[in-house]
Design an enzyme around this catalytic site. Structure first.
Site, PDB file in Angstrom:
ATOM      1  N   GLU A  72     -43.547 -37.779 -17.982  1.00  0.00           N
ATOM      2  CA  GLU A  72     -44.948 -37.518 -18.314  1.00  0.00           C
ATOM      3  C   GLU A  72     -45.624 -36.586 -17.327  1.00  0.00           C
ATOM      4  OE1 GLU A  72     -43.646 -40.510 -17.791  1.00  0.00           O
ATOM      5  OE2 GLU A  72     -44.205 -41.966 -19.338  1.00  0.00           O
ATOM      6  N   ASP A 130     -40.270   1.830  -9.798  1.00  0.00           N
ATOM      7  CA  ASP A 130     -40.474   3.269  -9.785  1.00  0.00           C
ATOM      8  C   ASP A 130     -40.284   3.759  -8.359  1.00  0.00           C
ATOM      9  OD1 ASP A 130     -41.080   5.798 -10.619  1.00  0.00           O
ATOM     10  OD2 ASP A 130     -43.241   5.502 -10.602  1.00  0.00           O
TER      11      ASP A 130
END
Length: 956
Positions: A335, A378
């Site tokens: 739970e 990049d």
């Protein structure tokens, strides 16, 4: 008035025709015109993603399979009048949703605050009309207006107030605020790396070429970027100055077009109100949680019917056992999973934000950071600084020589001094920095004249004379020093000078020089040719026509400077099992050199050009990308396809594919070394980018990262924002993600194995006993106690072993773990069953069922405390001195298990005091169980350490 975006796409119009169609002029718009157009076109802002409110964030946080299961269990518990279980489950779900909502809301606010750090003004030329100055005048900064209002005053105004037809001025360092058409320019170069990925500044100048007005149909965006008379929002001025007219603003700019993808829901919206697309791909966190959730769902759906059928068949019980069956299903359910997951991720994100370096916009992205095994980045602006540095100086024969650097520095010094450039050119600064030791030699010359760099002829010229000549009569000799692009300088040369000897430049020599330039350029160098010529002194001006009959003295080569922390960060990522791959639009030689300097693999096939990608299938690309370090000449579409191929693999990520991959590698090592024979399992991929050209890859990856000063739309699309372009911040974020994931995995392993053992034992005892082994209320209280103390896992600090490899929640591994340790736990529970029979029923204890319930309740909490203590990930039982959160929680759980049954609350829960004999026998069971746990844990750790990383969990 003509459409600005349409005029941008039409190459055949002159500047005058563009101004006429825009109903503007060289002096700009009037304030009244600007006000009317602002109402018509809207503010010059890129469409932002609509920020969801807290209620919608709360609802969205409930949309995962496991939360749905918990809510269903709460409804079933309420249906069978088990109100306590229903309320507890509902509270846990609400707490988890609130934690996630508040964490993501704080991250969004921090990201929005970064926008305030970016310049928001532009220099615009406006004329006052017949009335008031208009709305823009209210934003005018004092002391910045130049000229008269009637003649077109230049003033600073907010960028969002620009409209099509405005005439603006650009200077060095300015951000291009909209899509522009140049009217005048002086030495203008623009950095378009955020849009195209090309690191070198691009020359821009007014240019009017004949055209049919039809625009370009093939590769439209690339064609637009190559047009010298256009500048686009998102780029910046590297050098020079210009005056330009605004063609498009807001949603009509090329930048907004790259960010926006029209969809069916946006088809009827105005262009300025279309919403940017949301990422539709499934992340590593989604795959992991979904896989685990569906595994648990199958168990939970199977358990209640089994309990009902078994009790009905063997004990003749009917629906009266339904509450117990639901309690067993709840007992199997972790739970606290939503609360643990959200708390662990929120705590990791808060610690990163507290350091001021990393902002996690989406909490599950922290797990994805910990799971990545490939980081694509990049080059421009991330691995490099966008600042050139000198690499070499060599003569026409290719041998190192100091002469070219000396004359290049003379050219740079006096060009900067005499040409009155607005700001030093980056290349000139790099040359002067490299020649700093010989600066006194440069002062031996006196500058006479300078012809600055022109983007058309691509050369600059400085005219100097020696100080000795300057002290004599006015007549003498002037030296022309020309520096520029090799092709353009060589066209103006008639001789070469090597070793102090001049040689005529014939056709064969020109071919040899062209070959030398091509070789050095292929190695990633940016070359500048340097030539000199002696001319009789004269008092008249010098012009580009004087640049003829030159003598080539050599070349200087420059490279982009690496980011200071790039090499160390790449090494750290490699040690953590993360492969760094470079995706850029730059030259292959440049990429290869950067990779070598970073310590990345630069062996054969380490750099792949985009033209080879076009001919590959997705599976072939996945296999090739798996062993390729860098990709050059990439368009945005290439980057996205590479990232997608790495994520998907070539099919070997499935169960059959993994078996085939192992067999292929084991039986055919030669095939595994071929280009397309290397198996490529799916990977968890992160992408770091800062430009518009990185947007498709950011949408295709598992987790997108952008620096603070990235283009707005790129920063909006990223999951994680870095406060600076320091790659070490990514390493810190990956470590934080792995810690959070390790804590979540620890919780899942411990709670599921313990719960499974308890469920098996209860099912067995329920079939053997004439009464229920535990009452539903007792099961609920036991689960509450266990769940409450397990919150400590969110604050634990796993050991170094958990940080050495990518952390992924894999359902298959989890299932094997909980099955093995669950059976061991069930054995301990069944042994306790025998102890209870001996201690309670065998001794004639009057407690009966209540004592049995109390004994099993105590044993369950004590064994769960033992499991928590011994099965912590990466920790040994005796490690560390200070009591951590888990140790405190374990002690609390043990105290509750020992003291609750004999306390006044015990009878209320149907429990009675236990005989002393039981505690002695229970201690023996716990000692044997602890020894078995320690042995099984050590064996599991050895086997896990020897296994290779199987890659991320496949999609269920």
């Amino acid at each position: 008035m003509g459409s600005g975006a349409a005029l941008r796409d039409t190459p055949g119009l002159t500047a005058l025709e563009v101004l006429r169609l825009l109903e503007s002029g060289p002096r700009g718009l009037t304030e009244a015109q600007a006000e009317a157009r602002l109402l018509r076109y809207g503010e010059n802002t890129v469409p932002e993603r609509r920020r969801p409110g807290r209620p919608w964030r709360f609802v969205r946080s409930l949309r995962d399979p496991f939360t749905t299961v918990l809510l269903c269990l709460a409804l079933v518990s309420a249906a069978v009048a088990s109100w306590g279980a229903a309320c507890v489950i509902a509270v846990l779900v609400v707490v988890s949703a609130v934690l996630r909502t508040s964490g993501e809301y704080r991250a969004e606010r921090s990201t929005a605050a970064l926008r305030e750090l970016i310049a928001t003004t532009a220099t615009v030329q406006r004329r006052a009309g017949a009335g008031a100055a208009g709305p823009v005048a209210r934003f005018e900064k004092p002391g910045r207006a130049r000229g008269t209002a009637q003649g077109g005053a230049a003033r600073e105004v907010p960028v969002d107030q620009l409209v099509p037809g405005d005439v603006i001025r650009l200077g060095p360092g300015d951000l291009v605020p909209a899509d522009l058409r140049l009217l005048r320019a002086s030495g203008l170069t623009v950095r378009q790396a955020p849009l195209t990925g090309e690191s070198a500044p691009v020359a821009k100048y007014p240019f009017e070429a004949p055209g049919d007005g039809a625009g370009r149909t093939a590769d439209r965006a690339t064609g637009l970027f190559e047009r010298p008379e256009l500048c686009f929002q998102g780029s910046s001025v590297a050098s020079g100055s210009a005056t330009a007219v605004v063609l498009a603003t807001g949603a009509d700019t090329l930048l907004a077009g790259a960010y926006r993808q029209p969809s069916g829901t946006d088809a009827g919206r105005p262009a300025g109100r279309r919403r940017p697309p949301r990422r539709s791909r499934e992340s590593a966190f989604d795959r992991s949680v979904n896989g685990i959730s569906w595994t648990l769902i199958r168990f939970m759906l199977l358990t209640p019917p089994l309990v009902l059928m078994a009790n009905a068949a063997l004990r003749g019980r009917g629906l009266e056992t339904l509450p117990f069956a639901v309690a067993v299903a709840v007992g199997l359910t972790p739970e606290m999973l939503p609360v643990i997951v959200t708390t662990a991720l929120a705590r990791g994100a808060a610690l990163l934000a507290r350091g001021g370096e990393v902002i996690v916009k989406r909490l599950p992205a922290l797990h994805d950071l910990g799971a990545i095994d490939v980081l694509c980045t990049d080059k421009t602006g991330t691995l490099t600084q966008d600042r050139p540095v000198l690499d070499c100086s060599f003569g026409p024969d290719g041998r190192p020589a100091p002469g070219p650097l000396h004359w290049a520095a003379v050219n740079s010094l006096w060009t900067l001094q005499l040409a009155e450039l607005p700001t030093p050119d980056a290349l000139d600064e790099a040359v002067l920095e490299a020649a700093e030791d010989g600066f006194e030699e440069l002062l031996a010359y006196e500058g006479v004249a300078a012809v600055p760099f022109d983007p058309v002829r691509r050369t600059s010229c400085a005219v100097v004379r020696a100080e000795a000549a300057a002290a004599g009569p006015r007549l003498g000799t002037h030296t022309l020093v020309v520096k520029g692009a090799p092709e353009d300088v060589l066209e103006r040369c008639a001789r070469t000078r090597a070793g102090g000897v001049d040689t005529e430049l014939d056709g064969a020599a020109r071919e040899e020089l062209a070959r030398l330039v091509a070789e050095r350029t292929a190695d990633g160098l940016r070359l500048l040719a340097v030539a000199v010529a002696e001319r009789p002194a004269r008092s008249g001006p010098y012009t580009p026509s004087d640049e003829r009959g030159l003598t080539l003295v050599g070349f200087v080569g420059l490279r982009d400077a690496l980011a200071p922390t790039a090499a160390a960060a790449c090494a750290a990522l490699t040690r953590r099992g993360v492969a760094v791959k470079v995706l850029t639009g730059d030259h292959p030689g440049t990429v290869a050199h950067v990779c070598r300097e970073l310590g990345l693999d630069t062996g054969p096939g380490a750099v792949l050009t985009a033209d080879r990608i076009d001919g590959l299938t997705d599976a072939e690309l996945a296999r090739l990308a798996a062993r390729t370090t860098a990709f050059a000449r990439c368009t945005p579409e290439h980057k996205a396809r590479i990232v997608a191929a790495l994520r998907a693999g070539d099919g070997t990520g499935t169960r059959k594919g993994r078996a085939a991959r192992k067999a292929a590698v084991r039986t055919d090592k030669a095939t595994a070394r071929t280009e397309t024979g290397v198996p490529a399992p799916p990977r968890t991929v992160g992408f770091l980018g800062d430009g518009v050209n990185d947007l498709p890859a950011l949408h295709a990856c598992d987790v997108g990262v952008a620096p603070r000063d990235a283009v707005d739309v790129t920063r909006e699309a990223a999951d994680v924002v870095l406060a600076s372009k320091d790659l070490n911040a990514i390493d810190d974020a990956i470590v934080a993600g792995r810690r959070s994931t390790a804590n979540i995995a620890t919780y899942l392993r411990i709670t599921l194995s313990s719960n499974l053992g308890n469920v098996i034992a209860m099912l067995g005892a329920g079939l053997l006993l004439p009464f229920l082994p535990m009452l539903p209320a007792q099961v609920l209280v036991q689960n509450l106690c266990f769940d409450a103390v397990q919150l400590a896992f969110a604050f634990d600090r796993p050991g170094p072993a958990a940080l050495r490899r990518p952390a992924v929640l894999r359902p298959a591994d989890l299932l094997r773990y909980i099955t093995g340790f669950g059976l061991l736990n069930a054995a301990a529970d069944l042994a306790t069953f025998g102890v209870l029979v001996l201690a309670v029923h065998g001794s004639g204890h009057p407690g009966g069922q209540d004592a049995f319930h109390a004994g099993w309740f105590t044993e369950n909490l004590l064994t769960q405390a033992l499991v928590m203590y011994l099965l912590r990930t990466g920790r040994r039982s005796a490690e560390g001195r200070a009591p951590g959160p888990v140790r405190a929680a374990v002690c609390a759980l043990a105290v509750v298990g020992l003291l609750l049954p004999p306390s006044p609350l015990g009878p209320l829960l149907g429990m009675a005091a236990l005989p002393p004999l039981y505690y002695g026998l229970l201690a023996a069971v716990l000692v044997l169980y602890g020894a078995g746990l320690a042995w099984a844990k050590a064996r599991y750790d050895r086997r896990t350490a020897a296994e290779p990383d199987p890659g991320p969990v496949p999609q269920p």
